[in-house]
Design a protein around this motif. Structure first.
Motif, PDB file in Angstrom:
ATOM      1  N   PHE A  67     -16.526 -16.625  41.574  1.00 35.55           N
ATOM      2  CA  PHE A  67     -15.361 -17.101  40.682  1.00 35.55           C
ATOM      3  C   PHE A  67     -15.335 -18.240  40.018  1.00 35.55           C
ATOM      4  N   SER A  68     -15.671 -19.463  40.896  1.00 37.26           N
ATOM      5  CA  SER A  68     -15.660 -20.592  40.134  1.00 37.26           C
ATOM      6  C   SER A  68     -16.579 -21.034  39.297  1.00 37.26           C
ATOM      7  N   VAL A  69     -17.995 -20.566  39.791  1.00 40.70           N
ATOM      8  CA  VAL A  69     -19.025 -20.475  39.055  1.00 40.70           C
ATOM      9  C   VAL A  69     -19.059 -19.827  37.582  1.00 40.70           C
ATOM     10  N   GLY A  70     -18.498 -18.512  37.662  1.00 36.34           N
ATOM     11  CA  GLY A  70     -18.419 -17.664  36.460  1.00 36.34           C
ATOM     12  C   GLY A  70     -17.164 -18.387  35.501  1.00 36.34           C
ATOM     13  N   PHE A  71     -16.326 -18.815  36.115  1.00 31.85           N
ATOM     14  CA  PHE A  71     -15.226 -19.583  35.459  1.00 31.85           C
ATOM     15  C   PHE A  71     -15.654 -20.945  34.553  1.00 31.85           C
ATOM     16  N   ARG A  72     -16.336 -21.701  35.397  1.00 34.75           N
ATOM     17  CA  ARG A  72     -16.994 -22.757  34.508  1.00 34.75           C
ATOM     18  C   ARG A  72     -18.082 -22.477  33.673  1.00 34.75           C
ATOM     19  N   GLN A  73     -19.056 -21.613  33.812  1.00 35.28           N
ATOM     20  CA  GLN A  73     -20.058 -21.199  32.943  1.00 35.28           C
ATOM     21  C   GLN A  73     -19.370 -20.537  31.610  1.00 35.28           C
ATOM     22  N   ILE A  74     -18.676 -19.829  31.840  1.00 35.92           N
ATOM     23  CA  ILE A  74     -17.953 -18.984  30.768  1.00 35.92           C
ATOM     24  C   ILE A  74     -17.057 -19.987  29.691  1.00 35.92           C
ATOM     25  N   SER A  75     -16.540 -20.735  30.483  1.00 38.34           N
ATOM     26  CA  SER A  75     -15.422 -21.822  29.834  1.00 38.34           C
ATOM     27  C   SER A  75     -16.533 -22.707  28.942  1.00 38.34           C
ATOM     28  N   ASP A  76     -17.529 -23.055  29.647  1.00 36.06           N
ATOM     29  CA  ASP A  76     -18.537 -24.113  28.858  1.00 36.06           C
ATOM     30  C   ASP A  76     -19.074 -23.311  27.681  1.00 36.06           C
ATOM     31  N   MET A  77     -19.468 -22.112  27.793  1.00 35.91           N
ATOM     32  CA  MET A  77     -20.121 -21.244  26.710  1.00 35.91           C
ATOM     33  C   MET A  77     -19.336 -21.336  25.349  1.00 35.91           C
ATOM     34  N   LYS A  78     -17.861 -20.831  25.979  1.00 34.78           N
ATOM     35  CA  LYS A  78     -16.862 -20.677  25.005  1.00 34.78           C
ATOM     36  C   LYS A  78     -16.561 -21.854  24.241  1.00 34.78           C
ATOM     37  N   THR A  79     -16.653 -23.042  24.808  1.00 35.75           N
ATOM     38  CA  THR A  79     -16.396 -24.153  24.088  1.00 35.75           C
ATOM     39  C   THR A  79     -17.501 -24.773  23.478  1.00 35.75           C
ATOM     40  N   ARG A  80     -18.725 -24.618  23.877  1.00 37.37           N
ATOM     41  CA  ARG A  80     -19.765 -24.872  23.105  1.00 37.37           C
ATOM     42  C   ARG A  80     -20.155 -24.108  21.910  1.00 37.37           C
ATOM     43  N   ASN A  81     -19.772 -22.898  22.017  1.00 38.79           N
ATOM     44  CA  ASN A  81     -20.140 -21.887  20.754  1.00 38.79           C
ATOM     45  C   ASN A  81     -18.872 -21.750  20.044  1.00 38.79           C
ATOM     46  N   GLY A  82     -17.744 -22.078  20.341  1.00 39.94           N
ATOM     47  CA  GLY A  82     -16.520 -21.957  19.630  1.00 39.94           C
ATOM     48  C   GLY A  82     -16.068 -20.479  19.634  1.00 39.94           C
ATOM     49  N   LEU A  83     -16.159 -19.939  20.528  1.00 37.60           N
ATOM     50  CA  LEU A  83     -15.850 -18.223  20.755  1.00 37.60           C
ATOM     51  C   LEU A  83     -14.512 -18.199  21.404  1.00 37.60           C
ATOM     52  N   ALA A  84     -13.961 -16.968  20.788  1.00 37.42           N
ATOM     53  CA  ALA A  84     -12.445 -16.525  21.159  1.00 37.42           C
ATOM     54  C   ALA A  84     -12.704 -15.769  22.525  1.00 37.42           C
ATOM     55  N   LEU A  85     -11.968 -15.983  23.332  1.00 34.37           N
ATOM     56  CA  LEU A  85     -11.782 -15.015  24.486  1.00 34.37           C
ATOM     57  C   LEU A  85     -11.826 -13.753  24.329  1.00 34.37           C
ATOM     58  N   LEU A  86     -10.679 -13.541  23.322  1.00 31.92           N
ATOM     59  CA  LEU A  86     -10.616 -11.952  22.903  1.00 31.92           C
ATOM     60  C   LEU A  86     -11.782 -11.400  22.357  1.00 31.92           C
ATOM     61  N   ASP A  87     -12.734 -12.225  21.587  1.00 32.04           N
ATOM     62  CA  ASP A  87     -13.853 -11.659  21.130  1.00 32.04           C
ATOM     63  C   ASP A  87     -14.953 -11.200  22.378  1.00 32.04           C
ATOM     64  N   ILE A  88     -14.895 -12.139  23.229  1.00 28.63           N
ATOM     65  CA  ILE A  88     -15.767 -12.042  24.464  1.00 28.63           C
ATOM     66  C   ILE A  88     -15.111 -10.688  25.244  1.00 28.63           C
TER      67      ILE A  88
END
Length: 341
Positions: A259-280
């Motif tokens: 959980f912790s690793v997945g949360f950090r990695q997805i959050s980083d990619m989301k911020t880095r690439n300017g992605l919306a969680l809804l689209d993900i």
């Protein structure tokens, strides 16, 4: 033919001297009197079919309307369906066939989201319908009233039109376009504009359009304005959608990481690439269909993802919903392990 008031789903505005005002509900409009530079012309207008024969899809519907028009048996029509599926192209092509050069004198366009009250029915529509029609040779043609977004009209206005429309209309549903029809029309525009579009870029345009020709052409034109070569990456960057490779990586994290690793990695990619969680969430849902798993696990996973998408649509906190997303896959992983034993 008797005088007709027809309800049509109309998604653009052409020059119309009978129109009191022109509005734009997120759709490409060239207002009366405008003379835009050729390069600034929206491609959805520039490449809109001019005749019924040129409409990209729904040939069964278009051919039926064409035949009824030729036989002088055209009924009241109700065209409905999602945007970008040919409703506008069909009805405007029909109007050109009926009226030719007199089209603008015989057609009244109203946007029902703004011109939405009972007075529109009692005054503008009735006044237009009651004025004298133009004669074409030995016969007088019907007039045409186009109501854009008619479902947004007030209840009183809808009630006033109900008897004239609902019980007398022949209804045609315009479904989302098939990929082959979107692809063929895009290829025509690519050739006409001399664009550099590799196969991967074309596939991305077709995929992101979701059967909406207007969306496909708008993405194509926007990407062309930002990039000389319309690659898959350029298309996804222009629209802000997650790249397929990013979704594959996110799905891998969801299925394999804590959980912790997945949360950090997805959050980083989301911020880095300017992605919306809804689209993900939406893209991950589509990816789930490609994963081999028991049907009961897949159904539960998709239902859980739908709940997350619903909450995000109504503005729920992204961090909470990202946690819910990871927890959903954690439960799915446990179900997969149990099923394998």
């Amino acid at each position: 033919m008797a005088e007709v008031i027809s309800l049509m789903d109309i998604d653009d505005k052409e020059e119309n001297h009978s129109l009191k005002k022109s509005v734009n509900k997120g759709k490409n409009v060239i207002a009366a009197g405008d003379t835009p530079h050729p390069k600034a012309t929206p491609w959805v207008e520039k490449y809109r079919p001019q005749s019924l024969a040129d409409v990209a899809a729904h040939r069964d519907i278009v051919d039926t309307i064409d035949r009824l028009t030729s036989e002088n048996k055209l009924p009241h029509l109700l065209l409905y369906g999602p945007p970008g599926t040919g409703k506008t192209s069909t009805i405007l092509a029909l109007a050109r066939k009926l009226y030719g050069s007199q089209m603008h004198n015989m057609v009244l366009e109203l946007n029902a989201s703004d011109d939405r009250g009972i007075d529109v029915v009692r005054q503008q529509i009735q006044d237009f319908a009651s004025t004298q029609s133009f004669s074409f040779g030995a016969k007088s043609c019907v007039k045409l009233v186009l109501l854009d977004e008619a479902d947004a009209m007030t209840k009183d206005a809808q009630f006033a039109l109900r008897r004239a429309l609902q019980s007398r209309c022949t209804r045609f549903r315009f479904a989302p376009l098939e990929d082959i029809h979107v692809r063929e029309r895009i290829k025509i525009v690519i050739e006409a504009e001399g664009l550099d579009v590799p196969e991967s870029g074309l596939a991305a345009l077709v995929r992101l359009s979701n059967g909406d020709m207007r969306k496909a052409l708008n993405i194509l034109q926007s990407t062309h304005m930002a990039s000389q070569q319309i690659t898959e990456e350029a298309v996804y960057l222009c629209t802000g959608n997650p790249l397929p490779k990013d979704i594959e990586q996110i799905s891998y994290w969801l299925l394999n990481e804590s959980f912790s690793v997945g949360f950090r990695q997805i959050s980083d990619m989301k911020t880095r690439n300017g992605l919306a969680l809804l689209d993900i969430v939406r893209e991950v849902t589509m990816f789930v269909f490609k994963i081999k798993m028991p049907s009961n696990v897949r159904v539960q996973l998709i239902n859980d993802l739908a709940d997350i998408e619903y909450r995000l649509t109504f503005g729920c906190n992204d961090k909470l919903q990202l946690g819910a997303l990871i927890a959903t896959f954690t439960r799915a992983r446990s179900a997969l392990v149990a099923a394998a034993k």
